[in-house]
Design an enzyme around this catalytic site. Sequence first.
Site, PDB file in Angstrom:
ATOM      1  N   ASP A 163      -5.644  -5.236  -3.872  1.00  6.45           N
ATOM      2  CA  ASP A 163      -4.648  -4.797  -4.752  1.00  6.45           C
ATOM      3  C   ASP A 163      -3.675  -5.684  -5.212  1.00  6.45           C
ATOM      4  O   ASP A 163      -3.516  -6.045  -6.405  1.00  6.45           O
ATOM      5  CB  ASP A 163      -3.985  -3.692  -4.390  1.00  6.45           C
ATOM      6  N   GLU A 393      -4.304  -0.587   9.699  1.00 10.70           N
ATOM      7  CA  GLU A 393      -4.849  -0.839   8.440  1.00 10.70           C
ATOM      8  C   GLU A 393      -5.147  -2.171   8.133  1.00 10.70           C
ATOM      9  O   GLU A 393      -6.171  -3.006   7.879  1.00 10.70           O
ATOM     10  CB  GLU A 393      -4.228  -0.351   7.518  1.00 10.70           C
TER      11      GLU A 393
HETATM   12  C1  GLC Z   1      -5.930   0.430  -0.337  1.00  6.37           C
HETATM   13  C2  GLC Z   1      -7.009  -1.067  -0.174  1.00  6.37           C
HETATM   14  C3  GLC Z   1      -8.405  -0.754  -0.616  1.00  6.37           C
HETATM   15  C4  GLC Z   1      -8.995   0.199   0.152  1.00  6.37           C
HETATM   16  C5  GLC Z   1      -8.055   1.699   0.134  1.00  6.37           C
HETATM   17  C6  GLC Z   1      -8.467   2.629   1.035  1.00  6.37           C
HETATM   18  O1  GLC Z   1      -6.182   0.705  -1.690  1.00  6.37           O
HETATM   19  O2  GLC Z   1      -6.443  -2.202  -1.097  1.00  6.37           O
HETATM   20  O3  GLC Z   1      -8.931  -1.950  -0.558  1.00  6.37           O
HETATM   21  O4  GLC Z   1     -10.065   0.354  -0.031  1.00  6.37           O
HETATM   22  O5  GLC Z   1      -6.558   1.233   0.505  1.00  6.37           O
HETATM   23  O6  GLC Z   1      -8.396   2.083   2.392  1.00  6.37           O
END
Ligand code: GLC
Length: 421
Positions: A163, A393
């Site tokens: 992102d 995460e």
């Molecule tokens: C965020 C991350 C993305 C991931 C999502 C769910 O948006 O940047 O890569 O898929 O979270 O974990």
Amino acid sequence: MTTDRIEAAHATLRANDRGGYTVPNPRIYPFQWNWDSAFVAMGFGTFDMSRAFDEIDLLLKGQWDNGLVPHIVFHAPADNYFPGPAVWGTNQPTPSSGITQSPVLASAARHLWEATKGQPEAEARLARIYPGLVRYHDWWHTTRDPKGTGLVTTLHPWETGGDNSPAWDQPLERVPSETVTPVVRRDDKVVDPSMRPLAIDYQRYIHLVDTYRATGWDPAKMLAVSPFRVADIGTNAILHRAELDLLAMSHRFGTPAERARIVERIPAMGAAIGRQWDAADGHFYSRDLISDTPIKVATSGGFLPLWAGCASAAQAGALESTLMGWLRQVRYAVPSTNPADPRYEPRRYWRGPIWSVVNWMIAEGFAGYGYTDIAGRIRADTRALVTKNGFWEYFDPRDGTGLGGPDFSWTAAIDLLLTPA
Ligand code: GLC
């Protein structure tokens, strides 16, 4: 110890299971995400093969008639995520977002196939999944590379999965911050805002969503009007690898015509990815397709041509030196941005922290080229981060602090894939 750890990973996936699909983390991401599910399926594949296939089936339940596999599938309502289905306004039978995400899916299916070779039940499940994968890859090429350049376009930072990567700072400057939809963030209420994207980033993310919704999610119009058009090196490498995996499966599940299409696309993509190499910097860069110039920000995605198998032997050697240079500056591999870059931020999401899923692909890539030492180092670090802190995460490359959300599905899944047999 190992048994406890395996049980903890299973428990995390089970706790995040919503009956056939897995939420990345219930407090931050209460729906099904595209590339998360690919890794989660491989994780489930280590202990519950039937459940692994369910994960893919449910992701494909959100597939559009035109082949798009959305980046989020909203199987059930939840009010703790923004932007929800009403903002996307995609009018699909199964509510979903209108953009996609890095296509790891066919590689996950191939992985499950290899793990179950010859088992009739698994073959039957794969035979049902395979046509959706073909339609998804066809969608990528026809809608995101209609001129056949060999590189596919990503139209939103969310599609890259990375992102707020500093690689998108410059391309995002063209995106206005005005929105039709009021921006009502939820993420920064449950995670420390210093670990999340900035307010200006969200304004631009939502401006793009508003822009695409106004086209009625018409792929050609989206491509034509978008102020953000980027060939993400990570997404392109992941698609290239997924094409190879789809090709392998096509011999068992596909038709000669499909196979011919895939065979034709692969070398063109490989050559185009090869042209993103910067010999002076020893790295692959993403490309800004509006200015048609390389985006000279070295990110972890730049190592993924190794995962794709389309780097040359010399490039693989240079990438090893590049990574060794990064690792002299931090304790743990692999930071998402070169730590020497002024835009590197070790705790802010995709601007520096370590992500297990990216590590796993990079390690597989190096191992495939015979660089077993660095592959081993990356795998050991990925395990050590979890040993120290749990299934966070993402992690701080300096001291391994767990960041973002705890008990994260894909971090648990990767831990299972890295557990010694
Ligand atoms: C965020 C991350 C993305 C991931 C999502 C769910 O948006 O940047 O890569 O898929 O979270 O974990």
